[in-house]
Structures are given as structure tokens and as C-alpha cells.
Design a protein around this motif. Structure first.
Motif, PDB file in Angstrom:
ATOM      1  N   THR A  35      18.607  -2.619  -2.854  1.00 19.94           N
ATOM      2  CA  THR A  35      17.930  -2.558  -1.471  1.00 19.94           C
ATOM      3  C   THR A  35      17.641  -1.217  -1.124  1.00 19.94           C
ATOM      4  O   THR A  35      18.222  -0.361  -1.016  1.00 19.94           O
ATOM      5  N   ILE A  36      16.178  -1.076  -0.881  1.00 19.55           N
ATOM      6  CA  ILE A  36      15.585   0.317  -0.473  1.00 19.55           C
ATOM      7  C   ILE A  36      14.761   0.270   0.837  1.00 19.55           C
ATOM      8  O   ILE A  36      14.298  -0.515   1.078  1.00 19.55           O
ATOM      9  N   TYR A  37      15.298   1.301   1.596  1.00 17.57           N
ATOM     10  CA  TYR A  37      14.597   1.544   2.934  1.00 17.57           C
ATOM     11  C   TYR A  37      13.128   2.170   2.757  1.00 17.57           C
ATOM     12  O   TYR A  37      13.050   3.058   1.697  1.00 17.57           O
ATOM     13  N   ILE A  38      12.032   1.638   3.019  1.00 15.57           N
ATOM     14  CA  ILE A  38      10.851   2.102   3.062  1.00 15.57           C
ATOM     15  C   ILE A  38      10.048   2.236   4.399  1.00 15.57           C
ATOM     16  O   ILE A  38      10.203   1.364   5.260  1.00 15.57           O
ATOM     17  N   ASP A  39       9.501   3.540   4.558  1.00 15.63           N
ATOM     18  CA  ASP A  39       8.547   3.592   6.034  1.00 15.63           C
ATOM     19  C   ASP A  39       7.493   4.058   5.510  1.00 15.63           C
ATOM     20  O   ASP A  39       6.800   3.887   4.522  1.00 15.63           O
ATOM     21  N   GLY A  40       6.491   4.463   6.650  1.00 14.66           N
ATOM     22  CA  GLY A  40       5.241   4.694   6.437  1.00 14.66           C
ATOM     23  C   GLY A  40       4.437   3.350   6.101  1.00 14.66           C
ATOM     24  O   GLY A  40       3.453   3.608   5.553  1.00 14.66           O
ATOM     25  N   LEU A  41       4.772   2.264   6.198  1.00 10.72           N
ATOM     26  CA  LEU A  41       3.824   0.947   6.160  1.00 10.72           C
ATOM     27  C   LEU A  41       2.990   0.963   7.177  1.00 10.72           C
ATOM     28  O   LEU A  41       3.382   1.340   8.466  1.00 10.72           O
ATOM     29  N   LEU A  42       1.841   0.402   7.133  1.00 10.00           N
ATOM     30  CA  LEU A  42       0.958   0.055   7.938  1.00 10.00           C
ATOM     31  C   LEU A  42       0.345  -1.218   8.109  1.00 10.00           C
ATOM     32  O   LEU A  42       0.334  -2.128   7.231  1.00 10.00           O
TER      33      LEU A  42
ATOM     34  N   PRO B 288       1.991   1.999  12.041  1.00 12.72           N
ATOM     35  CA  PRO B 288       3.212   2.192  11.401  1.00 12.72           C
ATOM     36  C   PRO B 288       4.403   1.390  11.586  1.00 12.72           C
ATOM     37  O   PRO B 288       4.730   1.109  12.699  1.00 12.72           O
ATOM     38  N   TYR B 289       4.943   1.036  10.672  1.00 13.99           N
ATOM     39  CA  TYR B 289       6.345   0.340  10.891  1.00 13.99           C
ATOM     40  C   TYR B 289       7.319   0.679   9.660  1.00 13.99           C
ATOM     41  O   TYR B 289       6.725   1.139   8.630  1.00 13.99           O
ATOM     42  N   HIS B 290       8.295   0.263   9.503  1.00  8.18           N
ATOM     43  CA  HIS B 290       9.214   0.588   8.312  1.00  8.18           C
ATOM     44  C   HIS B 290      10.312  -0.885   8.313  1.00  8.18           C
ATOM     45  O   HIS B 290      10.474  -1.565   9.175  1.00  8.18           O
ATOM     46  N   GLY B 291      10.876  -0.917   7.175  1.00  7.24           N
ATOM     47  CA  GLY B 291      11.849  -1.752   6.680  1.00  7.24           C
ATOM     48  C   GLY B 291      12.698  -1.868   5.263  1.00  7.24           C
ATOM     49  O   GLY B 291      12.799  -0.547   4.988  1.00  7.24           O
ATOM     50  N   TYR B 292      13.285  -2.769   5.066  1.00  3.97           N
ATOM     51  CA  TYR B 292      13.983  -2.857   3.619  1.00  3.97           C
ATOM     52  C   TYR B 292      13.158  -3.803   2.789  1.00  3.97           C
ATOM     53  O   TYR B 292      13.032  -4.908   3.184  1.00  3.97           O
ATOM     54  N   ILE B 293      13.332  -3.556   1.258  1.00  2.09           N
ATOM     55  CA  ILE B 293      12.784  -4.236   0.406  1.00  2.09           C
ATOM     56  C   ILE B 293      13.754  -4.298  -0.692  1.00  2.09           C
ATOM     57  O   ILE B 293      14.427  -3.577  -1.166  1.00  2.09           O
TER      58      ILE B 293
ATOM     59  N   GLY C  37       0.804  -0.924  -0.075  1.00  5.65           N
ATOM     60  CA  GLY C  37       0.057  -0.121  -0.077  1.00  5.65           C
ATOM     61  C   GLY C  37       0.524   1.226  -0.050  1.00  5.65           C
ATOM     62  O   GLY C  37       0.111   2.384  -0.190  1.00  5.65           O
ATOM     63  N   LYS C  38       2.211   1.131   0.226  1.00  3.96           N
ATOM     64  CA  LYS C  38       3.160   2.361   0.115  1.00  3.96           C
ATOM     65  C   LYS C  38       3.598   2.674  -1.265  1.00  3.96           C
ATOM     66  O   LYS C  38       4.313   1.721  -1.811  1.00  3.96           O
ATOM     67  N   GLU C  39       3.273   3.625  -2.007  1.00  8.22           N
ATOM     68  CA  GLU C  39       3.654   4.081  -3.159  1.00  8.22           C
ATOM     69  C   GLU C  39       5.269   4.489  -2.998  1.00  8.22           C
ATOM     70  O   GLU C  39       5.612   5.118  -2.144  1.00  8.22           O
ATOM     71  N   LEU C  40       6.094   3.925  -4.207  1.00 13.34           N
ATOM     72  CA  LEU C  40       7.508   4.230  -4.149  1.00 13.34           C
ATOM     73  C   LEU C  40       7.677   5.510  -5.101  1.00 13.34           C
ATOM     74  O   LEU C  40       6.929   5.768  -5.817  1.00 13.34           O
ATOM     75  N   SER C  41       8.540   6.171  -4.519  1.00 11.80           N
ATOM     76  CA  SER C  41       8.871   7.371  -5.192  1.00 11.80           C
ATOM     77  C   SER C  41       9.549   7.149  -6.603  1.00 11.80           C
ATOM     78  O   SER C  41      10.190   5.853  -6.560  1.00 11.80           O
ATOM     79  N   GLU C  42       9.748   7.814  -7.408  1.00 11.65           N
ATOM     80  CA  GLU C  42      10.505   7.779  -8.724  1.00 11.65           C
ATOM     81  C   GLU C  42      12.048   7.203  -8.566  1.00 11.65           C
ATOM     82  O   GLU C  42      12.436   6.055  -9.169  1.00 11.65           O
ATOM     83  N   GLU C  43      12.516   7.637  -7.583  1.00 15.87           N
ATOM     84  CA  GLU C  43      13.912   7.241  -7.269  1.00 15.87           C
ATOM     85  C   GLU C  43      13.862   6.167  -6.695  1.00 15.87           C
ATOM     86  O   GLU C  43      14.966   4.971  -7.085  1.00 15.87           O
ATOM     87  N   GLN C  44      12.943   5.897  -5.783  1.00 18.53           N
ATOM     88  CA  GLN C  44      12.953   4.370  -4.895  1.00 18.53           C
ATOM     89  C   GLN C  44      12.618   3.375  -6.130  1.00 18.53           C
ATOM     90  O   GLN C  44      13.292   2.265  -6.231  1.00 18.53           O
ATOM     91  N   TYR C  45      11.569   3.762  -7.115  1.00 22.77           N
ATOM     92  CA  TYR C  45      11.186   2.670  -7.968  1.00 22.77           C
ATOM     93  C   TYR C  45      12.469   2.361  -9.009  1.00 22.77           C
ATOM     94  O   TYR C  45      12.721   1.029  -9.255  1.00 22.77           O
TER      95      TYR C  45
END
Length: 467
Positions: free
Chosen positions: A369-376, A382-387, A353-361
Motif C-alpha cells: 500500500t502506498i500513499y499518493i498525493d497531488g490527485l485532482l 487536490p486530495y490524497h489517499g492510499y492505493i 493522472g498522477k505519475e508514480l515515482s520509480e520507488e512508488q511503482y
């Protein structure tokens, strides 16, 4: 503009002509003139029409000044891609240019860069740096007496299209036959050539001979290659990261990129401070994050670029320390296209459910590997991690800890595992099993007195799963 005519029988070797990719016919044609309305007039690039070709003196300054004047009279210079070619070889070279435009390849890009003329006004610029237009040396500075001892003459180098890149400070685009006469022995070899200035200020030749393979088991200017470094250098020629190298003469530490010469297997370093990244590549304007990725030696995947044929295409780009400019990685592009064409490997633009920015994408698609926050979680906490995108399966790997141990991003703690396990998976945690409300971000125990009393109050037997 009037056609230039040959007067006083000039040396044909000093005459160049302009070739152009006609956007209407998609063919390489010879430039004839520019009419009074600023429209470009061309003729077929064959010997039959040579008397109509626009002919230009080959000398550097004369050619540059003429071409600048030529562009200023042209109505729509951005519509065309220009190439220069010796008059005698124009038909053959034109056919090769046509072939490489139709069938892109790494070698083809190098061939095109040899003849392509960069224009500051065109949208379909080559990734070859602007500095390549400038000459660092002149032919008069070369000791041709010494060159003759290697079986090299000015005429031979010009015929092989090898002299021009050398005068601009680059290696020859291809291999050149070299003969070394040691008196008692005669050695013949193929090598790339370049020019350099020695401590006395003299222009000398560098001979870059072919090696069976690069020596990656020993330190290179103080750098010891990791397994990943070796893999990158052997697979695509670029190591892909900045490392500190040591100048053997001064012991100065120099942040640099390292690439492998794909023709000779020579290792080449290039100072990061000298890297120039263009603002725009093939019609796509680069943002600061994308430029920084290239400066750091990382591969960058760009979509929607416009080819010389006027068609959109996607490709990986990376700075090459040997070539000193940003190059296309066509092999990587083919692998990417294969992944994209595999339905089970389509790359999503969102994660949980968290949209990636153009740079992240862009980074995510390339396997970083990218860091992503704002996950629910399922209880909206909220929580965060790496994908990371698994390039083989197309699946997304998630981790609370950064698998690459990156230091520049904040690291989520193990406590997020407790939060998501309790809120999303229905498991229980001994310290919070009696709480009525969802665990909040990184919560492992009662957060206040009210929750503590609730936890300690006797509860009916629960059938929840223990973590």
C-alpha cells in the motif's frame, strides 16, 4: 601467463581448476591460459583436455593471490563469470553449473554460489556477500578427533564441498550424513553443519537437524509470530520485517530479521546492524530507498538485471537471515510474470493522472500500500489517499484511510470524502449545498463569511442527491 604444471606429484585433492562461462558459445569451459594480449584461452571441460587445464593450489591464500594476479592480466574480466572446481570432479560439476545457468531455481542459485568466484570488477556480481570470500576459521582449528565421533572427516567434508562454506562462517549448502555414536545406540541423520566459537574460544561444530516443521506457535527469542509472519515464513522462508528479539543471555534487545532454513525448518535470526547490501546487483545499481527496503527485510522487485548468460531478467530480491545475503525469490518472480502476462492485470504507472515515482511503482507492483498525493478531482481540487494493487484481480483499491494503519505517512481525513463526492460525483452536502464554487481540499462547510451568506440565502428546490 604460463600454465602451471604439476611438479613432485602433488595431492590431486589440493588442485583446483578455473571454469568459465564463455560468452561466445554460452558454454562452461576450462581455462587454459591468458595470452600476451590479455585474451583468455579455454579448452573443453572434459578429461581428454585435462593436461591443458590451468591448475591452482586449493589453499585459500594461495588461490586468492593467484586469482587476483590472473584477473589483472586479463583484458576484459567483466565479460566472464568464473567458477572454481576440484580437478577430479570438474567435468561433472561443469555440467551441473551449465544446467543451473540454463534453468534458474533457488536450489540452483545456492549450487552456483558454492563454486562461483566473486570479482570486484564484474558487472554481473552474485548476490553472495563479499565477506564470503574471507575465511573465519581454518581447518587446523577444528577438533577432528571430535568430528570423527560424528562420522565426519576432513576428506569427507571436502568431497561433499561442505568444508569451504563452514570455514567461511556459513552453513553447508546441502545436507551431510551424520552418525552419532552414543555407545549403546547408533543414530544416523542428515543435517546441515556450521562452525561456531564457544565461550572458551574453541571452534565447535553445530549440527542443524531436520525438523518436520518450524514451531511457530511459541515465542522465538521473545517474538510472538502473527498470522502474516507465519504465512511469510512458510511460503518463501523470510518473515519480511524487522522485529525486536531478546538475547537470552544478556536480555539485550536486538532488532533482527528472521528466516526459515528451507532444508531443515530451523528458525534463524540475523542482526539488522550486520546486514550488508551490495551497491549493485546483476548490473542494476540500488538507490538508498531500495537498499533500505532490503535491510528492513521487504521483498524488492528489480527489472532489467543481466543474467550470467548475458540476458536481461526481472526478479524479486529479499534478504535471507539464514543465508546472510540477498537472495532471488524465483517462485515470487514466476507469480509476478503470470500476473504481468494477464492482460487484465497490467500494472499502470499512473493513478488518476498522477505519475508514480520509480520507488512508488516498485512497491505498488509488489502489492504494498502506498500513499499518493497531488490527485485532482473533477473540479481540479487536490486530495490524497492510499492505493493498493489487488494481486488476484489486478484492480487498484483506493482508500482515504491507510488500510495498514501506517504511522510514517500523513493520514487523510474523512473530510476528503465530502470534497470528492460533491466535486466528482455530483452529490450534495447539507452544510454546503448552496455554494456556487467547488469545495476545496478537505472542505466540509463554508470557508468564509461570503460563502456562509450564500449558503444561508434561500435557494430554489434542488434535485441533487443527498450524501
Amino acid at each position: 601467463m604460463e600454465n602451471i604444471t604439476n611438479t613432485q606429484n602433488p595431492d590431486p585433492s589440493l588442485i583446483n581448476i578455473l571454469l568459465v562461462l564463455n560468452p561466445k558459445t554460452n558454454k562452461i569451459e576450462a581455462v587454459k591460459t591468458v595470452d600476451n594480449k590479455g585474451d583468455l584461452k579455454t579448452v573443453p571441460n572434459t578429461e581428454k583436455y585435462q593436461n591443458q587445464f590451468l591448475k591452482i593450489d586449493k589453499q585459500g591464500d594461495l588461490f586468492s593471490n593467484f586469482f587476483s594476479n590472473f584477473l589483472s592480466q586479463l583484458k576484459n574480466p567483466t565479460l566472464f563469470n568464473f567458477f572454481k572446481s576440484p580437478l577430479k570432479e570438474s567435468e561433472n560439476i561443469g555440467k551441473q553449473i551449465q544446467h543451473h545457468l540454463k534453468n534458474p531455481s533457488t536450489e540452483g542459485e545456492e549450487f552456483l554460489n558454492t563454486y562461483k568466484i566473486l570479482t570486484s570488477n564484474t558487472n554481473t556480481m552474485s548476490t553472495t556477500p563479499l565477506s564470503e570470500k574471507e575465511y573465519q576459521y581454518s581447518a587446523d582449528q577444528i577438533d577432528w578427533n571430535m568430528m570423527s565421533k560424528f562420522g565426519l572427516t576432513k576428506e569427507k567434508l571436502e568431497k561433499a564441498n561442505a568444508l569451504d562454506p563452514m570455514l567461511k562462517g556459513f552453513k553447508t549448502n546441502g545436507l551431510v550424513p551424520v552418525t552419532i555414536n552414543l555407545g549403546t545406540a547408533l543414530t544416523k541423520m542428515d543435517a546441515r553443519l556450521s562452525l561456531n566459537t564457544n565461550d572458551a574460544g574453541d571452534v565447535v561444530i553445530n549440527i542443524h537437524g531436520i525438523r518436520k516443521e518450524p514451531n511457530l506457535n511459541f515465542k522465538f527469542l521473545g517474538h510472538e509470530f502473527s498470522l502474516e509472519d507465519k504465512k511469510n515464513l512458510m511460503e518463501n522462508g523470510n518473515m519480511g520485517r524487522v522485529v525486536d528479539l531478546i538475547n537470552p543471555k544478556t536480555d539485550e534487545i536486538i532488532p533482527s530479521l528472521i528466516s526459515r532454513d528451507r532444508l531443515t525448518n530451523e528458525l534463524v535470526a540475523y542482526k539488522v546492524e550486520n546486514i550488508k547490501i551490495p551497491d549493485e546487483i546483476k548490473g542494476i545499481k540500488l538507490n538508498e530507498e531500495q537498499k533500505q527496503m532490503l535491510i528492513e527485510g521487504k521483498p524488492l522487485y528489480l527489472e532489467g538485471m543481466i543474467s550470467t548468460k548475458g540476458e536481461p531478467f526481472n526478479a524479486y530480491l529479499q534478504f535471507n537471515a539464514d543465508k546472510k545475503y540477498v537472495e532471488f525469490l524465483f517462485d515470487n518472480n514466476q507469480k509476478h510474470q503470470q500476473t504481468q502476462n494477464n492482460p487484465r492485470s497490467e500494472v499502470p504507472r499512473a493513478f488518476r493522472g498522477k505519475e508514480l515515482s520509480e520507488e512508488q511503482y516498485s512497491q505498488f507492483k509488489s502489492g504494498q500500500t502506498i500513499y499518493i498525493d497531488g490527485l485532482l478531482d473533477k473540479k481540479d481540487q487536490p486530495y490524497h489517499g492510499y492505493i493498493t494493487l489487488n494481486q488476484e484481480t489486478g484492480k487498484i483499491d483506493f482508500s482515504f484511510q491507510n488500510p495498514n494503519k501506517l504511522k510514517e505517512q500523513p493520514k487523510p481525513t474523512e473530510t476528503h470524502k465530502t470534497q470528492t463526492a460533491v466535486n466528482s460525483e455530483g452529490k450534495t452536502n447539507e452544510a454546503t449545498k448552496n455554494l456556487k464554487t467547488p469545495l476545496q481540499k478537505a472542505q466540509q462547510s463554508p470557508k468564509d463569511k461570503k460563502q456562509k451568506d450564500q449558503q444561508e440565502k434561500p435557494q430554489p428546490h434542488s434535485k441533487g442527491r443527498k450524501m
